[in-house]
Structures are given as structure tokens and as C-alpha cells.
Design a protein around this motif. Sequence first.
Motif, PDB file in Angstrom:
ATOM      1  N   PRO A 137       2.333  18.534   3.062  1.00 43.55           N
ATOM      2  CA  PRO A 137       2.365  19.354   4.278  1.00 43.55           C
ATOM      3  C   PRO A 137       0.965  19.548   4.867  1.00 43.55           C
ATOM      4  CG  PRO A 137       3.624  20.381   2.508  1.00 43.55           C
ATOM      5  CD  PRO A 137       2.853  19.263   1.900  1.00 43.55           C
ATOM      6  N   LEU A 138       0.831  19.331   6.182  1.00 43.36           N
ATOM      7  CA  LEU A 138      -0.424  19.667   6.846  1.00 43.36           C
ATOM      8  C   LEU A 138      -0.578  21.184   6.819  1.00 43.36           C
ATOM      9  CD1 LEU A 138      -0.769  17.436  10.033  1.00 43.36           C
ATOM     10  CD2 LEU A 138      -1.809  17.143   7.802  1.00 43.36           C
ATOM     11  N   THR A 139      -1.807  21.630   6.562  1.00 41.75           N
ATOM     12  CA  THR A 139      -2.037  23.054   6.337  1.00 41.75           C
ATOM     13  C   THR A 139      -3.210  23.560   7.153  1.00 41.75           C
ATOM     14  OG1 THR A 139      -1.176  22.820   4.091  1.00 41.75           O
ATOM     15  CG2 THR A 139      -2.457  24.788   4.550  1.00 41.75           C
ATOM     16  N   ALA A 140      -3.048  24.749   7.730  1.00 41.88           N
ATOM     17  CA  ALA A 140      -4.124  25.396   8.490  1.00 41.88           C
ATOM     18  C   ALA A 140      -4.889  26.340   7.568  1.00 41.88           C
ATOM     19  CB  ALA A 140      -3.548  26.161   9.675  1.00 41.88           C
ATOM     20  N   PHE A 141      -6.192  26.085   7.437  1.00 40.75           N
ATOM     21  CA  PHE A 141      -7.073  26.922   6.627  1.00 40.75           C
ATOM     22  C   PHE A 141      -8.029  27.689   7.533  1.00 40.75           C
ATOM     23  CE2 PHE A 141      -5.651  24.066   3.392  1.00 40.75           C
ATOM     24  CZ  PHE A 141      -5.840  24.715   2.177  1.00 40.75           C
TER      25      PHE A 141
ATOM     26  N   ASN B 291       0.837  -1.194   0.000  1.00 37.57           N
ATOM     27  CA  ASN B 291       0.000   0.000   0.000  1.00 37.57           C
ATOM     28  C   ASN B 291       0.872   1.244   0.000  1.00 37.57           C
ATOM     29  OD1 ASN B 291       0.549   0.793   2.788  1.00 37.57           O
ATOM     30  ND2 ASN B 291      -0.962  -0.722   3.461  1.00 37.57           N
ATOM     31  N   PHE B 292       0.261   2.364  -0.352  1.00 37.01           N
ATOM     32  CA  PHE B 292       0.993   3.613  -0.505  1.00 37.01           C
ATOM     33  C   PHE B 292       0.086   4.732   0.003  1.00 37.01           C
ATOM     34  CE2 PHE B 292       2.585   6.844  -3.896  1.00 37.01           C
ATOM     35  CZ  PHE B 292       3.458   7.419  -2.998  1.00 37.01           C
ATOM     36  N   PHE B 293       0.295   5.137   1.281  1.00 36.69           N
ATOM     37  CA  PHE B 293      -0.553   6.190   1.844  1.00 36.69           C
ATOM     38  C   PHE B 293      -0.046   6.757   3.154  1.00 36.69           C
ATOM     39  CE2 PHE B 293      -1.777   2.785   4.571  1.00 36.69           C
ATOM     40  CZ  PHE B 293      -2.386   3.332   5.689  1.00 36.69           C
ATOM     41  N   GLN B 294       0.916   6.085   3.828  1.00 32.46           N
ATOM     42  CA  GLN B 294       1.172   6.418   5.228  1.00 32.46           C
ATOM     43  C   GLN B 294       2.571   6.956   5.492  1.00 32.46           C
ATOM     44  OE1 GLN B 294       0.618   2.764   7.557  1.00 32.46           O
ATOM     45  NE2 GLN B 294       1.285   1.598   5.781  1.00 32.46           N
ATOM     46  N   THR B 295       2.722   7.504   6.704  1.00 31.88           N
ATOM     47  CA  THR B 295       3.998   8.030   7.181  1.00 31.88           C
ATOM     48  C   THR B 295       4.595   7.071   8.204  1.00 31.88           C
ATOM     49  OG1 THR B 295       3.000   9.226   9.025  1.00 31.88           O
ATOM     50  CG2 THR B 295       3.132  10.385   6.911  1.00 31.88           C
ATOM     51  N   GLN B 296       5.849   7.321   8.591  1.00 31.00           N
ATOM     52  CA  GLN B 296       6.509   6.430   9.538  1.00 31.00           C
ATOM     53  C   GLN B 296       5.822   6.438  10.900  1.00 31.00           C
ATOM     54  OE1 GLN B 296       9.388   4.424   8.718  1.00 31.00           O
ATOM     55  NE2 GLN B 296       8.519   3.429  10.514  1.00 31.00           N
TER      56      GLN B 296
ATOM     57  N   ASP C 141      -7.224  11.028  14.288  1.00 31.53           N
ATOM     58  CA  ASP C 141      -6.158  10.042  14.408  1.00 31.53           C
ATOM     59  C   ASP C 141      -5.060  10.602  15.305  1.00 31.53           C
ATOM     60  OD1 ASP C 141      -4.251   7.860  13.589  1.00 31.53           O
ATOM     61  OD2 ASP C 141      -3.249   9.597  12.698  1.00 31.53           O
ATOM     62  N   PRO C 142      -4.657   9.897  16.372  1.00 39.08           N
ATOM     63  CA  PRO C 142      -3.710  10.455  17.348  1.00 39.08           C
ATOM     64  C   PRO C 142      -2.389  10.924  16.746  1.00 39.08           C
ATOM     65  CG  PRO C 142      -4.722   8.461  18.220  1.00 39.08           C
ATOM     66  CD  PRO C 142      -5.136   8.556  16.783  1.00 39.08           C
ATOM     67  N   VAL C 143      -1.839  10.147  15.823  1.00 38.46           N
ATOM     68  CA  VAL C 143      -0.532  10.493  15.252  1.00 38.46           C
ATOM     69  C   VAL C 143      -0.626  11.759  14.424  1.00 38.46           C
ATOM     70  CG1 VAL C 143       1.285   9.756  13.683  1.00 38.46           C
ATOM     71  CG2 VAL C 143       0.287   8.120  15.274  1.00 38.46           C
ATOM     72  N   ASN C 144      -1.576  11.792  13.496  1.00 36.00           N
ATOM     73  CA  ASN C 144      -1.707  12.965  12.637  1.00 36.00           C
ATOM     74  C   ASN C 144      -2.271  14.159  13.392  1.00 36.00           C
ATOM     75  OD1 ASN C 144      -0.780  12.289   9.888  1.00 36.00           O
ATOM     76  ND2 ASN C 144      -2.295  10.670  10.049  1.00 36.00           N
ATOM     77  N   GLN C 145      -3.000  13.900  14.490  1.00 38.76           N
ATOM     78  CA  GLN C 145      -3.512  15.017  15.276  1.00 38.76           C
ATOM     79  C   GLN C 145      -2.369  15.770  15.938  1.00 38.76           C
ATOM     80  OE1 GLN C 145      -6.058  15.353  19.283  1.00 38.76           O
ATOM     81  NE2 GLN C 145      -7.295  14.735  17.517  1.00 38.76           N
TER      82      GLN C 145
END
Length: 283
Positions: A123-127, A94-99, A148-152
Motif C-alpha cells: 500500500p502507498l502510504t502518506a508519512f 522480473n518481479f516488481f511491477q503493477t498492471q 513516475d506518472p502511473v505511481n504518482q
Amino acid sequence: MRKKLALALTGVATLFALTACGGGNAAAPSASQSGDAAAPIVVKVGASPIPHAQILEYIDENLAAKAGIDLDITEIDDYQTPNIALADKTLDANFFQTQAYLDDQMKTKGYKFEPGAGVHVEPLTAFSKQFKDVASVTEGTTVLLNNDPVNQLRGLRVLETAGLLTGLEEGDSALTLTDNATKNPKKLTFQEVNSEQVPKFYQEDPKIGLAIINGNYIVAAKLNPEEIIAQEAAVNNPNANFLTWRAGEKTEGITKLEELLHSDEVRDYIKSTWTDGSVLPAF
């Protein structure tokens, strides 16, 4: 070939086997076979639609045949299904995730996976529709976050870099920051939804003052770049996305795909396709 999968469950591989080719007995090609341009290796890959599946489709249409592989690409909209389908062998990779996300998934779900090298960063972005810049964000503003705890935590660090939060530590979350006047001096309030729902809530709920959105969903939702007030830095970013496969099962087909994902052609394709900086090559 590119198709869409809304939900994959354990055992779905059996369903695919029963329904493929009209239920005949012929063996389907697998990623473990040796292939060339005349008889390519089929590699079944699950990916987020944008940019992951789009990058894979570019490879499939322009580079794969010469390398002796044929990509069977399945688009998956959520962040749980790709690893479920990889674990139950519906997918070869699969191809979608970070470490950080992969580490958390392997720890909490017991998966035994191996990652490739980073391909790209989103890049995570604030809108914001309410504020023109970070300095104008008012006390008590509602911030929409990925649940999601990691991405949060990654998203909270965007706010920290922008000066809205301070002193974040591993384990911090919307919950721990709600009543923490030291780390959350503006008394921001937080709302959490699934990552794929963040753009929809941001666009439709007027109470949302600020939303932290994953790069692939920014592209898909066609958000207004003029509403960006903060963004994760791309330089030395540890959150590159990569190809993932089952531990000990890096087959010839997966090896060839991993090489193509890090080719000059793919680097140039990423740069020329996402000229707004929402997707950046990580190699």
C-alpha cells in the motif's frame, strides 16, 4: 543465488555471457530446460530488494528444489532496469511491477511482456513529521511524490481518499494540480523525485510536510509507523505486484515459479514477515 545489480543496459546479457565461467564454452542453464531436484531449471529473475527479492529468496531456500527449479535472483533498485534487462534477455522474468505500470511501459517503450497473477500489495502510504493527522495538514504544505506518472497518480489518489484533493481524473499529476483550486483546495505544493529517493528526501528535508512512499521503500528505510497519516486500502486493490516474462515465453521454469509464488507457504510467509501491514498477500 541472490546478487545485486545497480544498472542494467541493453547488451549487458552479452557481457554476462563473455564473463561467466571464465569465458568457457559450456552452455549455461536456462529457464527453457526441463528440470528436477537433481538437475534443476535455472530461472533468472530480477526483483526489487524488499519485499520481492526477499520473497524469491524464501522460495529458493525452501520450495524451489522440490519443484525442480533454482532461482538466480538479481536485486535491482530502480523501476526502469528490470524491464530493460527482461527485454534484452538478461533476465527470464522480473518481479516488481503493477498492471498500470506494466501497461504504461509497454505503451511507451514497446515492450511485449505478459504478467502473472497478483502476488502481493504494498500500500502507498502518506508519512508526515509535521502533522499528526490529515485534518491538521495546513494550506500550502509541500508534498513529496514519486515522479513516475502511473505511481504518482496512485499516490495522489491516496490524498484524494484522505480528503486533501478532490475530483481527480486520469492524467492528473502534480503539474496539473498545482494551480487547480477546485481539485487542490488546500493549495498543496508538490515536489517530485525518483521513487527510490522519496524516503531519503522525506527524512532529510525539513520543508517536506507530507510524503507518499511506496511500500517496499518504507520497509527498506525502516520508517516510523507513528508518522503514517493516510494509507492506500488493500481490499480489492488493483495494484498488486506480479511476475512478468516476455510474451510467448512462459517456460516450464517460469510456470513452476508462478505456481510457487501463489502457494500457501508464500501467503503464510508474507503474513508472518510483514506483520505491520506494509506488504499484504493478494491471493
